[in-house]
Structure formats: C-alpha cells, structure tokens
Write a protein that holds these residues in place. Structure first.
Motif, PDB file in Angstrom:
ATOM      1  N   ALA A  14     -44.900 -54.082  39.448  1.00 44.15           N
ATOM      2  CA  ALA A  14     -43.872 -53.779  38.452  1.00 44.15           C
ATOM      3  C   ALA A  14     -42.849 -52.895  39.155  1.00 44.15           C
ATOM      4  CB  ALA A  14     -44.453 -53.059  37.250  1.00 44.15           C
ATOM      5  N   MET A  15     -41.591 -53.322  39.143  1.00 47.25           N
ATOM      6  CA  MET A  15     -40.539 -52.564  39.801  1.00 47.25           C
ATOM      7  C   MET A  15     -39.678 -51.896  38.738  1.00 47.25           C
ATOM      8  SD  MET A  15     -39.745 -51.922  42.982  1.00 47.25           S
ATOM      9  CE  MET A  15     -40.084 -53.249  44.119  1.00 47.25           C
ATOM     10  N   LEU A  16     -39.545 -50.578  38.867  1.00 47.28           N
ATOM     11  CA  LEU A  16     -38.759 -49.784  37.918  1.00 47.28           C
ATOM     12  C   LEU A  16     -37.616 -49.123  38.652  1.00 47.28           C
ATOM     13  CD1 LEU A  16     -42.113 -48.716  36.875  1.00 47.28           C
ATOM     14  CD2 LEU A  16     -40.545 -49.140  35.000  1.00 47.28           C
ATOM     15  N   GLU A  17     -36.455 -49.102  38.023  1.00 48.34           N
ATOM     16  CA  GLU A  17     -35.262 -48.562  38.652  1.00 48.34           C
ATOM     17  C   GLU A  17     -35.021 -47.118  38.229  1.00 48.34           C
ATOM     18  OE1 GLU A  17     -31.070 -50.624  39.620  1.00 48.34           O
ATOM     19  OE2 GLU A  17     -31.569 -50.480  37.497  1.00 48.34           O
ATOM     20  N   ILE A  18     -34.642 -46.305  39.229  1.00 44.96           N
ATOM     21  CA  ILE A  18     -34.243 -44.929  38.976  1.00 44.96           C
ATOM     22  C   ILE A  18     -33.091 -44.627  39.933  1.00 44.96           C
ATOM     23  CG2 ILE A  18     -36.174 -44.126  40.410  1.00 44.96           C
ATOM     24  CD1 ILE A  18     -36.009 -41.488  38.834  1.00 44.96           C
ATOM     25  N   GLY A  19     -31.876 -44.654  39.406  1.00 45.31           N
ATOM     26  CA  GLY A  19     -30.694 -44.494  40.259  1.00 45.31           C
ATOM     27  C   GLY A  19     -30.628 -45.623  41.265  1.00 45.31           C
ATOM     28  N   GLU A  20     -30.433 -45.284  42.537  1.00 45.30           N
ATOM     29  CA  GLU A  20     -30.378 -46.286  43.590  1.00 45.30           C
ATOM     30  C   GLU A  20     -31.750 -46.600  44.172  1.00 45.30           C
ATOM     31  OE1 GLU A  20     -27.582 -45.637  46.679  1.00 45.30           O
ATOM     32  OE2 GLU A  20     -25.877 -45.522  45.327  1.00 45.30           O
ATOM     33  N   SER A  21     -32.770 -45.910  43.722  1.00 48.81           N
ATOM     34  CA  SER A  21     -34.116 -46.122  44.237  1.00 48.81           C
ATOM     35  C   SER A  21     -34.997 -46.754  43.162  1.00 48.81           C
ATOM     36  CB  SER A  21     -34.727 -44.797  44.700  1.00 48.81           C
ATOM     37  OG  SER A  21     -33.979 -44.256  45.760  1.00 48.81           O
TER      38      SER A  21
END
Length: 135
Positions: A45-52
């Motif tokens: 599961a890929m979660l986004e936080i800003g550019e990371s």
C-alpha cells in the motif's frame, strides 16, 4: 550518482487491513494504491505525504523477505528508499566504491519503479533501496 529525494520509507506490517486505517484515516495520508508485487512476495500500500511516500509491506507468502523480517523484528521500519535518475549508473558507482549490493541489476518494484537494494552491511545497518521512477 545523484540522489534526488527520499522516495519512500518501507514499513513491514502483518496486515494492510489492520495498518492502513492509521495512516490513511488518522494521519490523513492519501492512498495512492494497493498492489501485489509477486516477484517480491508482498502486497504493497503506497501512501503519499508531500513529495515522499510511506510504503506498507505485507507478506503474501511465509517465505517472503518481509515475513522473515516480521518474524525476527516485528512490525516497523524495514527500509529507506532514495530516488535516483539512473539506477544502473548508481549501482555501478556504489559497486566501484566498494558497497555490497543485494541487487547488482535492477528489478521491478511497486508502481512501475525499478529498484535495487544496498546490503545493510554497507549502509551502517540500514537496508537501503535505490528507486528509479518511470515518470
């Protein structure tokens, strides 16, 4: 070799269904998607936080490297991934400078990336991933 940013932090979890609500609902990270990476025996599961990103990793087989990690260490940070522009060049530079690579040639990662891991013995005990995005 040029690192462009921290691409993601990989976190080993026993169950995406149990772990995902904290990151998505409590921390309000945007879920980019869930996929199975059969080659690595994980569901991601890929979660986004800003550019990371935060990458939650659930083993899909008992012999998965993530299953072995969980057995030995329990849930927690598994690896740090740095984005590179040219993964082959980065591997060549690291090998030439004496770094021990787990992957001497790139392999397929989640979300269309090409990845290679540096052995923790060469990176002060931290499993380190190089990641080249397809964008």
């Amino acid at each position: 070799m040029k690192l462009t940013k921290v691409n993601h932090i990989g976190i080993a979890v026993k169950s995406l269904a149990e772990a995902l609500p904290f990151y998505r609902d409590n921390l309000r990270m945007a879920l980019q998607g869930i996929e199975e990476v059969v080659e690595q025996k994980v569901k991601v599961a890929m979660l986004e936080i800003g550019e990371s990103k935060i990458e939650l990793l659930e083993p899909i087989t008992p012999d998965s490297p993530i299953a072995k990690f969980l057995e030995k260490n329990g849930t927690g940070i598994h690896h740090l991934a740095y984005e590179v522009e040219d993964i082959e060049a980065a591997i060549a530079v690291l090998k030439a400078e004496g770094s021990r690579m787990i992957d001497e040639t790139p392999r397929n990662g989640a979300h269309g990336t090409r990845i290679a891991f540096i052995h923790p013995k060469s990176s002060n005990g931290v499993l380190t991933e190089l990641c080249q995005c397809s964008h």
